[in-house]
Design an enzyme around this catalytic site. Structure first.
Site, PDB file in Angstrom:
ATOM      1  N   PHE A 152       0.828  -1.206   0.000  1.00 48.54           N
ATOM      2  CA  PHE A 152       0.000   0.000   0.000  1.00 48.54           C
ATOM      3  C   PHE A 152       0.867   1.263   0.000  1.00 48.54           C
ATOM      4  O   PHE A 152       0.623   2.201  -0.766  1.00 48.54           O
ATOM      5  CB  PHE A 152      -0.917  -0.028   1.226  1.00 48.54           C
ATOM      6  CG  PHE A 152      -1.808   1.171   1.370  1.00 48.54           C
ATOM      7  CD1 PHE A 152      -3.089   1.174   0.837  1.00 48.54           C
ATOM      8  CD2 PHE A 152      -1.375   2.295   2.072  1.00 48.54           C
ATOM      9  CE1 PHE A 152      -3.916   2.277   0.986  1.00 48.54           C
ATOM     10  CE2 PHE A 152      -2.193   3.401   2.223  1.00 48.54           C
ATOM     11  CZ  PHE A 152      -3.466   3.394   1.678  1.00 48.54           C
ATOM     12  N   ASP A 153       1.883   1.309   0.860  1.00 47.85           N
ATOM     13  CA  ASP A 153       2.757   2.486   0.966  1.00 47.85           C
ATOM     14  C   ASP A 153       3.432   2.797  -0.360  1.00 47.85           C
ATOM     15  O   ASP A 153       3.423   3.934  -0.837  1.00 47.85           O
ATOM     16  CB  ASP A 153       3.858   2.243   1.998  1.00 47.85           C
ATOM     17  CG  ASP A 153       3.329   1.958   3.377  1.00 47.85           C
ATOM     18  OD1 ASP A 153       2.344   1.222   3.502  1.00 47.85           O
ATOM     19  OD2 ASP A 153       3.920   2.480   4.330  1.00 47.85           O
ATOM     20  N   THR A 154       4.048   1.758  -0.941  1.00 47.29           N
ATOM     21  CA  THR A 154       4.785   1.952  -2.183  1.00 47.29           C
ATOM     22  C   THR A 154       3.870   2.449  -3.287  1.00 47.29           C
ATOM     23  O   THR A 154       4.197   3.394  -4.020  1.00 47.29           O
ATOM     24  CB  THR A 154       5.462   0.640  -2.607  1.00 47.29           C
ATOM     25  OG1 THR A 154       6.363   0.209  -1.575  1.00 47.29           O
ATOM     26  CG2 THR A 154       6.234   0.824  -3.905  1.00 47.29           C
TER      27      THR A 154
END
Length: 387
Positions: A194-196
């Site tokens: 999700f972050d990437t």
């Protein structure tokens, strides 16, 4: 993109700090109380701590509920499915706070970096902020395997997706809520990638990502399963790379800077000049010098304006296209006046000038017209007031 400082309401949380958890009964209370004490002591804005429980099956829900009752700035959110990305999506989408952030429950990142993380978002300097363990000034304590995997993963991101940020995986990030409302619905992953994915989409859209070097100490009791997580991340990279290649992600709609504009304008201008000379040479025998020059310049002017509009000055979509072409034609008249005047002066001075001499005069006149055209395109035709 215009960024404005956030209007701080002294009675409402400015920061909503999410702590995603799954079966963290052993360390949850200590971490949340430590986080709460730090914010109470040194954070200058109203805040809220949201414990986002990812379908825990141990005592985590009971502990989180009790903390929410005992700490006035804490609340608890329960999800019935696992996934850090799913937890952040749910918590951020429900929060009214203008700045949204999250930290890992182990608090591996030194909390002194929290205010430097969110300050650029509050001031309007940046759209997102991330902690980085791979920048000068950061201090990291972790085993060689995790160090190798982390550096390898971020190197892979830079080489395959051409990202500019240095550390996609550090569990210490923040985003303005107005930015999250636009970006989070575009993120497909619900777990560790999700972050990437959020950062890639943000960078692709031309948003400003602020990086804060952090002190970070590895948690030896981390619950992250490295091999499945690494495989999922690789699948995510392939998916995002495919979406980028097919143009399915949002792109930067802000105009390029002066130097990139000048380089792209020069490339378009070189191709336009070549096309103009070829058309002139083809039309000259049938129409004469002046008519050939005017027709060739008119055809190239329309194509030149369209190419510069998208390629050099970053204007996309159909809005204002006719206005831009009309102004581009006025600039064309200036170029026509310069080049036609140069030809007229040549024929007055040397009536029997050879075609090669005419071409040389046209090149010199075009160079002068090109400089004026760039200045007019930048300031008037595609200026900020016309976009």
């Amino acid at each position: 993109m215009t960024r404005r400082p956030i209007d701080v309401d002294p009675l409402a949380p400015v920061l909503d700090l999410v702590v995603p958890v799954f079966n963290e009964e052993a360390g949850l209370e200590q971490s949340v109380r430590r986080l709460h004490a730090h914010l109470r002591a040194g954070f200058p804005y109203p805040f809220r701590i949201t414990v986002a429980d990812n379908a825990s099956t141990d005592a985590t829900p009971r502990i989180a509920a009790r903390l929410a009752r005992e700490l006035p700035e804490a609340q608890w959110l329960r999800l019935e499915e696992k996934g850090r990305g799913r937890a952040l999506r749910a918590a951020w989408s429900r929060s009214p706070a203008p700045v949204l952030a999250y930290v890992d429950v182990d608090l591996s990142t030194e909390l002194a970096a929290l205010l430097p993380l969110v300050a650029p978002l509050i001031s309007g300097h940046s759209d997102l902020a991330i902690g980085t363990r791979l920048a000068p000034g950061s201090r990291v304590v972790r085993g060689p395997k995790r160090e190798f995997l982390s550096r390898g993963y971020n190197t892979l991101l830079r080489s395959t997706l051409a990202v500019g940020f240095s550390d996609a995986q550090c569990g210490f990030k923040a985003v303005r809520r107005d930015v999250a409302e636009r970006l989070v619905p575009l993120v497909r992953d619900e777990e560790w990638f999700f972050d990437t994915e959020l950062l890639v989409i943000a960078e692709r859209a031309g948003l400003r990502i602020h990086e804060v070097p952090v002190d970070w100490v590895d948690d030896p009791d981390s619950r992250v399963d490295l091999l499945p997580t690494a495989l999922a991340d690789l699948r995510g990279i392939v998916r995002i790379g495919t979406a980028l290649a097919r143009g399915r992600l949002p792109r930067d709609t802000s105009p390029p800077g002066l130097f990139p504009q000048l380089l792209r304008f020069a490339l378009v201008g070189a191709l336009s000049t070549l096309a103009h000379l070829l058309l002139y040479a083809a039309l000259r025998p049938a129409t004469g010098a002046q008519a050939a020059n005017a027709l060739a310049l008119l055809v190239c002017a329309v194509a030149n304006t369209a190419a510069n509009r998208r390629f050099a000055f970053g204007v996309r979509g159909r809005g204002g296209a006719l206005r831009h072409q009309a102004r581009g034609l006025l600039v064309f008249v200036l170029g026509l006046t310069l080049t036609s005047g140069a030809l007229a002066a040549l024929h007055l001075a040397a009536p029997d000038a050879a075609p090669r001499t005419e071409l040389a005069v046209l090149v010199a006149a075009n160079l002068t017209a090109t400089l004026l055209r760039f200045l007019l395109f930048r300031a008037w035709v595609f200026g900020k007031g016309t976009r």
